[in-house]
Design an enzyme around this catalytic site. Structure first.
Site, PDB file in Angstrom:
ATOM      1  N   THR A  51       0.824  -1.206   0.000  1.00 17.75           N
ATOM      2  CA  THR A  51       0.000   0.000   0.000  1.00 17.75           C
ATOM      3  C   THR A  51       0.864   1.263   0.000  1.00 17.75           C
ATOM      4  O   THR A  51       1.985   1.251   0.531  1.00 17.75           O
ATOM      5  CB  THR A  51      -0.909   0.003   1.254  1.00 17.75           C
ATOM      6  OG1 THR A  51      -1.446   1.315   1.432  1.00 17.75           O
ATOM      7  CG2 THR A  51      -0.148  -0.363   2.519  1.00 17.75           C
ATOM      8  N   ASP A  52       0.307   2.340  -0.552  1.00 15.04           N
ATOM      9  CA  ASP A  52       1.014   3.632  -0.512  1.00 15.04           C
ATOM     10  C   ASP A  52       1.099   4.166   0.926  1.00 15.04           C
ATOM     11  O   ASP A  52       1.867   5.081   1.206  1.00 15.04           O
ATOM     12  CB  ASP A  52       0.343   4.665  -1.429  1.00 15.04           C
ATOM     13  CG  ASP A  52      -1.109   4.971  -1.063  1.00 15.04           C
ATOM     14  OD1 ASP A  52      -1.663   4.330  -0.138  1.00 15.04           O
ATOM     15  OD2 ASP A  52      -1.700   5.862  -1.712  1.00 15.04           O
ATOM     16  N   GLU A  53       0.314   3.570   1.842  1.00 13.33           N
ATOM     17  CA  GLU A  53       0.312   4.075   3.221  1.00 13.33           C
ATOM     18  C   GLU A  53       1.654   3.841   3.913  1.00 13.33           C
ATOM     19  O   GLU A  53       1.921   4.444   4.952  1.00 13.33           O
ATOM     20  CB  GLU A  53      -0.852   3.459   4.018  1.00 13.33           C
ATOM     21  CG  GLU A  53      -2.184   3.812   3.376  1.00 13.33           C
ATOM     22  CD  GLU A  53      -3.416   3.520   4.220  1.00 13.33           C
ATOM     23  OE1 GLU A  53      -3.322   3.494   5.446  1.00 13.33           O
ATOM     24  OE2 GLU A  53      -4.492   3.330   3.608  1.00 13.33           O
ATOM     25  N   TYR A 112      -1.778  -0.313  11.085  1.00 15.00           N
ATOM     26  CA  TYR A 112      -1.972  -0.991   9.803  1.00 15.00           C
ATOM     27  C   TYR A 112      -0.786  -0.739   8.875  1.00 15.00           C
ATOM     28  O   TYR A 112      -0.149  -1.671   8.373  1.00 15.00           O
ATOM     29  CB  TYR A 112      -3.271  -0.521   9.131  1.00 15.00           C
ATOM     30  CG  TYR A 112      -3.335  -0.858   7.650  1.00 15.00           C
ATOM     31  CD1 TYR A 112      -3.472  -2.177   7.215  1.00 15.00           C
ATOM     32  CD2 TYR A 112      -3.243   0.146   6.679  1.00 15.00           C
ATOM     33  CE1 TYR A 112      -3.519  -2.483   5.853  1.00 15.00           C
ATOM     34  CE2 TYR A 112      -3.286  -0.152   5.316  1.00 15.00           C
ATOM     35  CZ  TYR A 112      -3.423  -1.470   4.906  1.00 15.00           C
ATOM     36  OH  TYR A 112      -3.458  -1.773   3.564  1.00 15.00           O
ATOM     37  N   LYS A 141       2.143  -3.290   7.322  1.00 17.90           N
ATOM     38  CA  LYS A 141       2.369  -3.500   5.879  1.00 17.90           C
ATOM     39  C   LYS A 141       3.822  -3.156   5.519  1.00 17.90           C
ATOM     40  O   LYS A 141       4.444  -3.836   4.708  1.00 17.90           O
ATOM     41  CB  LYS A 141       1.402  -2.653   5.047  1.00 17.90           C
ATOM     42  CG  LYS A 141      -0.068  -3.048   5.170  1.00 17.90           C
ATOM     43  CD  LYS A 141      -0.371  -4.439   4.624  1.00 17.90           C
ATOM     44  CE  LYS A 141      -0.278  -4.534   3.115  1.00 17.90           C
ATOM     45  NZ  LYS A 141      -0.700  -5.871   2.618  1.00 17.90           N
TER      46      LYS A 141
HETATM   47  P1  NAD Z   1     -10.120  -6.988   2.523  1.00 13.43           P
HETATM   48  O1  NAD Z   1     -10.103  -6.687   3.987  1.00 13.43           O
HETATM   49  O2  NAD Z   1     -11.322  -6.680   1.717  1.00 13.43           O
HETATM   50  O3  NAD Z   1      -9.801  -8.550   2.299  1.00 13.43           O
HETATM   51  C1  NAD Z   1      -8.815  -9.227   3.012  1.00 13.43           C
HETATM   52  C2  NAD Z   1      -9.002 -10.723   2.770  1.00 13.43           C
HETATM   53  O4  NAD Z   1      -7.928 -11.416   3.433  1.00 13.43           O
HETATM   54  C3  NAD Z   1     -10.315 -11.291   3.323  1.00 13.43           C
HETATM   55  O5  NAD Z   1     -10.890 -12.172   2.384  1.00 13.43           O
HETATM   56  C4  NAD Z   1      -9.885 -12.041   4.575  1.00 13.43           C
HETATM   57  O6  NAD Z   1     -10.739 -13.138   4.891  1.00 13.43           O
HETATM   58  C5  NAD Z   1      -8.491 -12.507   4.177  1.00 13.43           C
HETATM   59  N1  NAD Z   1      -7.635 -12.756   5.338  1.00 13.43           N
HETATM   60  C6  NAD Z   1      -7.442 -11.929   6.408  1.00 13.43           C
HETATM   61  N2  NAD Z   1      -6.606 -12.523   7.291  1.00 13.43           N
HETATM   62  C7  NAD Z   1      -6.252 -13.723   6.750  1.00 13.43           C
HETATM   63  C8  NAD Z   1      -5.403 -14.773   7.168  1.00 13.43           C
HETATM   64  N3  NAD Z   1      -4.754 -14.717   8.351  1.00 13.43           N
HETATM   65  N4  NAD Z   1      -5.259 -15.852   6.381  1.00 13.43           N
HETATM   66  C9  NAD Z   1      -5.921 -15.936   5.189  1.00 13.43           C
HETATM   67  N5  NAD Z   1      -6.755 -14.976   4.747  1.00 13.43           N
HETATM   68  C10 NAD Z   1      -6.906 -13.880   5.515  1.00 13.43           C
HETATM   69  O7  NAD Z   1      -8.811  -6.263   1.949  1.00 13.43           O
HETATM   70  P2  NAD Z   1      -8.590  -5.559   0.511  1.00 13.43           P
HETATM   71  O8  NAD Z   1      -9.069  -4.163   0.580  1.00 13.43           O
HETATM   72  O9  NAD Z   1      -9.074  -6.463  -0.554  1.00 13.43           O
HETATM   73  O10 NAD Z   1      -7.004  -5.513   0.489  1.00 13.43           O
HETATM   74  C11 NAD Z   1      -6.254  -6.592  -0.062  1.00 13.43           C
HETATM   75  C12 NAD Z   1      -4.783  -6.263   0.034  1.00 13.43           C
HETATM   76  O11 NAD Z   1      -4.507  -5.055  -0.667  1.00 13.43           O
HETATM   77  C13 NAD Z   1      -4.300  -6.034   1.471  1.00 13.43           C
HETATM   78  O12 NAD Z   1      -3.020  -6.612   1.596  1.00 13.43           O
HETATM   79  C14 NAD Z   1      -4.216  -4.524   1.596  1.00 13.43           C
HETATM   80  O13 NAD Z   1      -3.235  -4.154   2.523  1.00 13.43           O
HETATM   81  C15 NAD Z   1      -3.839  -4.132   0.181  1.00 13.43           C
HETATM   82  N6  NAD Z   1      -4.265  -2.783  -0.266  1.00 13.43           N
HETATM   83  C16 NAD Z   1      -5.570  -2.397  -0.172  1.00 13.43           C
HETATM   84  C17 NAD Z   1      -5.947  -1.155  -0.663  1.00 13.43           C
HETATM   85  C18 NAD Z   1      -7.391  -0.697  -0.635  1.00 13.43           C
HETATM   86  O14 NAD Z   1      -7.691   0.432  -1.057  1.00 13.43           O
HETATM   87  N7  NAD Z   1      -8.344  -1.514  -0.200  1.00 13.43           N
HETATM   88  C19 NAD Z   1      -5.001  -0.310  -1.233  1.00 13.43           C
HETATM   89  C20 NAD Z   1      -3.671  -0.740  -1.311  1.00 13.43           C
HETATM   90  C21 NAD Z   1      -3.324  -1.986  -0.831  1.00 13.43           C
HETATM   91  P1  TYD Z   2     -10.728   4.288   4.318  1.00 10.53           P
HETATM   92  O1  TYD Z   2     -11.711   3.880   3.286  1.00 10.53           O
HETATM   93  O2  TYD Z   2     -10.810   3.686   5.677  1.00 10.53           O
HETATM   94  O3  TYD Z   2      -9.274   4.045   3.671  1.00 10.53           O
HETATM   95  P2  TYD Z   2      -7.803   4.497   4.219  1.00 10.53           P
HETATM   96  O4  TYD Z   2      -7.919   4.913   5.626  1.00 10.53           O
HETATM   97  O5  TYD Z   2      -7.023   3.241   4.073  1.00 10.53           O
HETATM   98  O6  TYD Z   2      -7.360   5.592   3.306  1.00 10.53           O
HETATM   99  O7  TYD Z   2     -10.801   5.867   4.490  1.00 10.53           O
HETATM  100  C1  TYD Z   2     -10.613   6.741   3.400  1.00 10.53           C
HETATM  101  C2  TYD Z   2     -10.662   8.152   3.946  1.00 10.53           C
HETATM  102  O8  TYD Z   2     -11.989   8.424   4.418  1.00 10.53           O
HETATM  103  C3  TYD Z   2      -9.755   8.400   5.140  1.00 10.53           C
HETATM  104  O9  TYD Z   2      -9.216   9.713   5.044  1.00 10.53           O
HETATM  105  C4  TYD Z   2     -10.676   8.297   6.344  1.00 10.53           C
HETATM  106  C5  TYD Z   2     -11.999   8.798   5.800  1.00 10.53           C
HETATM  107  N1  TYD Z   2     -13.223   8.222   6.394  1.00 10.53           N
HETATM  108  C6  TYD Z   2     -14.235   9.063   6.878  1.00 10.53           C
HETATM  109  O10 TYD Z   2     -14.139  10.296   6.818  1.00 10.53           O
HETATM  110  N2  TYD Z   2     -15.348   8.493   7.418  1.00 10.53           N
HETATM  111  C7  TYD Z   2     -15.515   7.136   7.513  1.00 10.53           C
HETATM  112  O11 TYD Z   2     -16.557   6.681   8.057  1.00 10.53           O
HETATM  113  C8  TYD Z   2     -14.483   6.293   6.992  1.00 10.53           C
HETATM  114  C9  TYD Z   2     -14.599   4.790   7.068  1.00 10.53           C
HETATM  115  C10 TYD Z   2     -13.342   6.879   6.442  1.00 10.53           C
END
Ligand code: NAD
Ligand code: TYD
Length: 339
Positions: free
Chosen positions: A125-127, A153, A157
């Site tokens: 992640t970019d975070e 978090y 990562k």
């Molecule tokens: P999500 O929370 O929707 O899904 C996570 C999945 O991992 C779920 O299906 C969960 O059951 C599974 N999981 C959790 N713990 C586990 C374990 N111990 N063993 C096996 N499976 C397990 O997450 P997402 O948003 O789809 O993110 C997927 C990946 O992408 C993550 O690594 C996250 O850090 C990364 N990521 C997400 C975003 C975003 O915007 N959502 C952006 C950049 C990177």
């Molecule tokens: P989120 O979807 O949790 O992603 P991330 O924290 O990984 O960027 O949140 C996106 C942005 O929205 C973040 O700045 C937090 C804000 N946010 C709210 O303002 N209200 C909410 O209820 C949630 C879940 C997030």
């Protein structure tokens, strides 16, 4: 090619499986997922019985289960999406984030070393770069930006990324890492900003915006992210990190207003609530490297992607209603009840 995709019952992992099956129908995919609160087997219902697909319920931290799976399946490629992914939950309790995101990653890579693979890809992640100021739009995250995390978090990562690079240098494991900005699209778990606001607005419930709502995220349609990972696996250089982002910076408040407008709901539903602790101000990715080296560019404009996403939630109440009827109620009450 045979792939193990971990976390494939979650948001991005499931979209990745759908992408890969369309792009490479000859390949076999094994989805390994623990089905935590964020994992949803019904997401995969249409492919569960497909001949070149298998679902295995297991924890990436369970060394015996992971080794057994590798021994039986002998995968060529491992793509690790499995993670605890929600910043707010990590602030409440970091421990499971450290276990799954760091130790789970090491178990997977140990299995890769033991049984041999052609590529281990870590979805990051970019975070991990921390945040950027709002008043310096010229500053973007490059792959050279120092790691500087804010939340449990992002720290977990970043730790995983460092381990992945260490396994490459120490053991020669053929790894790649992608660091992506915020994704949006179908199957996004309702706790995250965009689906939460869509679903609350549909119910005429308050739209809880943290702080002043001016925090900026760089939104990318999930399918564009999946294409980027596909390219990195096929053409990326082993040992390298690739940033993936959409040149699409938006303030949270503007997204929430846009959702209100699209659904014909009044902006008076918006409520500014207590800010997130340590809330990162701005994320913005410089995707020059993946563009120059692999030819990747985002294809979905935000205006189209958000419309597709809102339509998807309107048409898939059968997917999200059971989720918000379950444990989610307790979560919501706890996180937002006194905010
Ligand atoms: P999500 O929370 O929707 O899904 C996570 C999945 O991992 C779920 O299906 C969960 O059951 C599974 N999981 C959790 N713990 C586990 C374990 N111990 N063993 C096996 N499976 C397990 O997450 P997402 O948003 O789809 O993110 C997927 C990946 O992408 C993550 O690594 C996250 O850090 C990364 N990521 C997400 C975003 C975003 O915007 N959502 C952006 C950049 C990177
Ligand atoms: P989120 O979807 O949790 O992603 P991330 O924290 O990984 O960027 O949140 C996106 C942005 O929205 C973040 O700045 C937090 C804000 N946010 C709210 O303002 N209200 C909410 O209820 C949630 C879940 C997030």
């Amino acid at each position: 090619m045979k792939l193990i995709v971990t976390g494939g019952a979650g948001f991005i992992g499931s979209n990745f499986i759908f992408h890969w099956r369309k792009a490479h129908p000859e390949d076999t995919i094994i989805c390994l997922d623990k089905l935590t609160y964020a994992g949803n087997l019904p997401t995969l219902k249409d492919i569960l019985d497909a001949p070149n697909f298998k679902f295995v319920k297991a924890d990436i931290c369970d060394r015996d289960a992971v080794y057994n799976l590798f021994e039986t399946e002998k995968p060529d490629v491992v793509v690790n999406f499995a993670a605890e992914s929600h910043v707010d939950r990590s602030i409440e309790d970091p421990s499971i984030f450290l276990k799954t995101n760091i130790l789970g990653t090491s178990v997977l890579m140990d299995a890769c070393r033991k049984y041999g693979i052609t590529r281990y890809h870590q979805v990051s992640t970019d975070e991990v770069y921390g945040d950027l100021p709002l008043d310096r739009p010229d500053l973007l995250f490059t792959e050279e930006t120092p790691i500087h995390t804010s939340s449990p978090y992002s720290s977990s990562k970043a730790s995983a990324d460092l381990l992945v690079l260490a396994y490459h240098r120490t053991y020669g494991l053929p790894v790649t890492i992608s660091r992506c900005s915020n994704n949006y699209g179908p199957y996004h778990f309702p706790e995250k900003l965009i689906p939460l606001m869509i679903i609350n607005a549909l119910h005429d419930e308050k739209l809880p915006v943290y702080g002043d709502g001016k925090n900026v995220r760089d939104w990318l349609y999930v399918e564009d992210h999946c294409r980027a990972i596909d390219l990195i696996i096929h053409k990326g250089t082993v040992g390298e990190v690739y940033n993936v982002g959409g040149h699409n910076e938006m303030a949270n408040i503007d997204i929430v207003k846009l959702i209100c407008q699209a659904l014909g709901k009044p902006e008076s539903l918006i409520e500014h609530v207590t800010d997130r602790k340590g809330h990162d101000r701005r994320y913005a990715i410089d995707p020059t490297k993946i563009h120059n080296e692999l030819g990747w560019l985002p294809e979905t404009k935000f205006a189209d992607g958000i419309k597709k996403t809102i339509d998807w939630y309107l048409n898939h109440e059968d997917w999200w209603q059971p989720i918000i009827d379950g444990d989610y109620q307790n979560y919501y009450q706890k996180m937002y009840g006194n905010r």
